[in-house]
Design an enzyme around this catalytic site. Sequence first.
Site, PDB file in Angstrom:
ATOM      1  N   ASN A  41       3.821  -1.260  -2.753  1.00  0.00           N
ATOM      2  CA  ASN A  41       2.608  -1.733  -3.422  1.00  0.00           C
ATOM      3  C   ASN A  41       2.853  -3.109  -4.041  1.00  0.00           C
ATOM      4  O   ASN A  41       3.945  -3.415  -4.527  1.00  0.00           O
ATOM      5  CB  ASN A  41       2.059  -0.720  -4.442  1.00  0.00           C
ATOM      6  N   GLU A  43       0.959  -5.457  -6.685  1.00  0.00           N
ATOM      7  CA  GLU A  43      -0.124  -5.576  -7.661  1.00  0.00           C
ATOM      8  C   GLU A  43      -0.443  -7.038  -7.944  1.00  0.00           C
ATOM      9  O   GLU A  43       0.264  -7.951  -7.483  1.00  0.00           O
ATOM     10  CB  GLU A  43       0.269  -4.822  -8.951  1.00  0.00           C
ATOM     11  N   CYS A  52      -1.911  -1.322  -1.668  1.00  0.00           N
ATOM     12  CA  CYS A  52      -1.079  -0.110  -1.675  1.00  0.00           C
ATOM     13  C   CYS A  52       0.039  -0.221  -0.639  1.00  0.00           C
ATOM     14  O   CYS A  52      -0.078  -0.949   0.360  1.00  0.00           O
ATOM     15  CB  CYS A  52      -1.912   1.113  -1.340  1.00  0.00           C
ATOM     16  N   GLU A  54       1.002   1.942   1.592  1.00  0.00           N
ATOM     17  CA  GLU A  54       0.640   2.423   2.940  1.00  0.00           C
ATOM     18  C   GLU A  54      -0.086   1.345   3.728  1.00  0.00           C
ATOM     19  O   GLU A  54       0.175   1.135   4.917  1.00  0.00           O
ATOM     20  CB  GLU A  54      -0.255   3.662   2.841  1.00  0.00           C
ATOM     21  N   CYS A  85      -3.942   7.290  -1.216  1.00  0.00           N
ATOM     22  CA  CYS A  85      -5.283   7.192  -1.808  1.00  0.00           C
ATOM     23  C   CYS A  85      -6.338   7.185  -0.700  1.00  0.00           C
ATOM     24  O   CYS A  85      -6.025   7.064   0.487  1.00  0.00           O
ATOM     25  CB  CYS A  85      -5.390   5.927  -2.672  1.00  0.00           C
ATOM     26  N   CYS A  88      -6.354   4.187   1.690  1.00  0.00           N
ATOM     27  CA  CYS A  88      -5.229   4.210   2.640  1.00  0.00           C
ATOM     28  C   CYS A  88      -5.435   5.274   3.711  1.00  0.00           C
ATOM     29  O   CYS A  88      -5.069   5.080   4.870  1.00  0.00           O
ATOM     30  CB  CYS A  88      -3.918   4.427   1.904  1.00  0.00           C
TER      31      CYS A  88
HETATM   32  N1  THU Z   1      -0.668   3.087  -4.866  1.00  0.00           N
HETATM   33  C1  THU Z   1      -0.115   3.011  -3.624  1.00  0.00           C
HETATM   34  O1  THU Z   1       0.675   2.113  -3.329  1.00  0.00           O
HETATM   35  N2  THU Z   1      -0.477   3.943  -2.714  1.00  0.00           N
HETATM   36  C2  THU Z   1      -1.349   4.968  -2.953  1.00  0.00           C
HETATM   37  O2  THU Z   1      -1.713   5.681  -2.029  1.00  0.00           O
HETATM   38  C3  THU Z   1      -1.811   5.217  -4.312  1.00  0.00           C
HETATM   39  C4  THU Z   1      -1.616   4.101  -5.267  1.00  0.00           C
HETATM   40  C5  THU Z   1      -0.298   2.077  -5.858  1.00  0.00           C
HETATM   41  C6  THU Z   1      -1.402   1.127  -6.208  1.00  0.00           C
HETATM   42  C7  THU Z   1      -1.013   0.696  -7.597  1.00  0.00           C
HETATM   43  O3  THU Z   1      -0.103  -0.400  -7.500  1.00  0.00           O
HETATM   44  C8  THU Z   1      -0.269   1.873  -8.171  1.00  0.00           C
HETATM   45  O4  THU Z   1       0.069   2.705  -7.069  1.00  0.00           O
HETATM   46  C9  THU Z   1      -1.058   2.689  -9.184  1.00  0.00           C
HETATM   47  O5  THU Z   1      -2.308   3.005  -8.686  1.00  0.00           O
END
Ligand code: THU
Length: 128
Positions: A41, A43, A52, A54, A85, A88
Amino acid sequence: MTDSLITAARNAQARAYAPYSKFRVGAALEAADGTVFLGCNVENASYGLTICAERAAVCAAVSAGVKRFRRAVVVSDVDPPAAPCGACRQVLAEFGLDLPIEGVGSKRTLTWRLSDLLPVAFGPEQLR
Ligand code: THU
């Protein structure tokens, strides 16, 4: 036995850029030919622009010309393990609903099939 796809996903997780949530995620996608694509991920100070793990892995694979996958691993540090999520799930579904996805957390590993995580999916066939 060590599972190299899980190790690869853990290595990607270590590269996560998550200064805001501190929730670090790594993803590994194994292509049909065994090639592995990784994502973490990423940010952003403008929170909504976060990518994300994925979807980062899907972008890495597609950028390399690969669109057929046989296995996915998503690692986080929570229990129960985090599943992809909704966004994804939809992005992964573009390339096949049969995909097995392993969620690896701090204690357990759970396995799902994408078709179960995204029932009654909207997909490319609807546009043909
Ligand atoms: N996140 C992912 O990388 N993948 C997911 O399927 C769920 C959420 C990350 C996004 C963000 O940086 C952190 O997790 C919290 O939501």
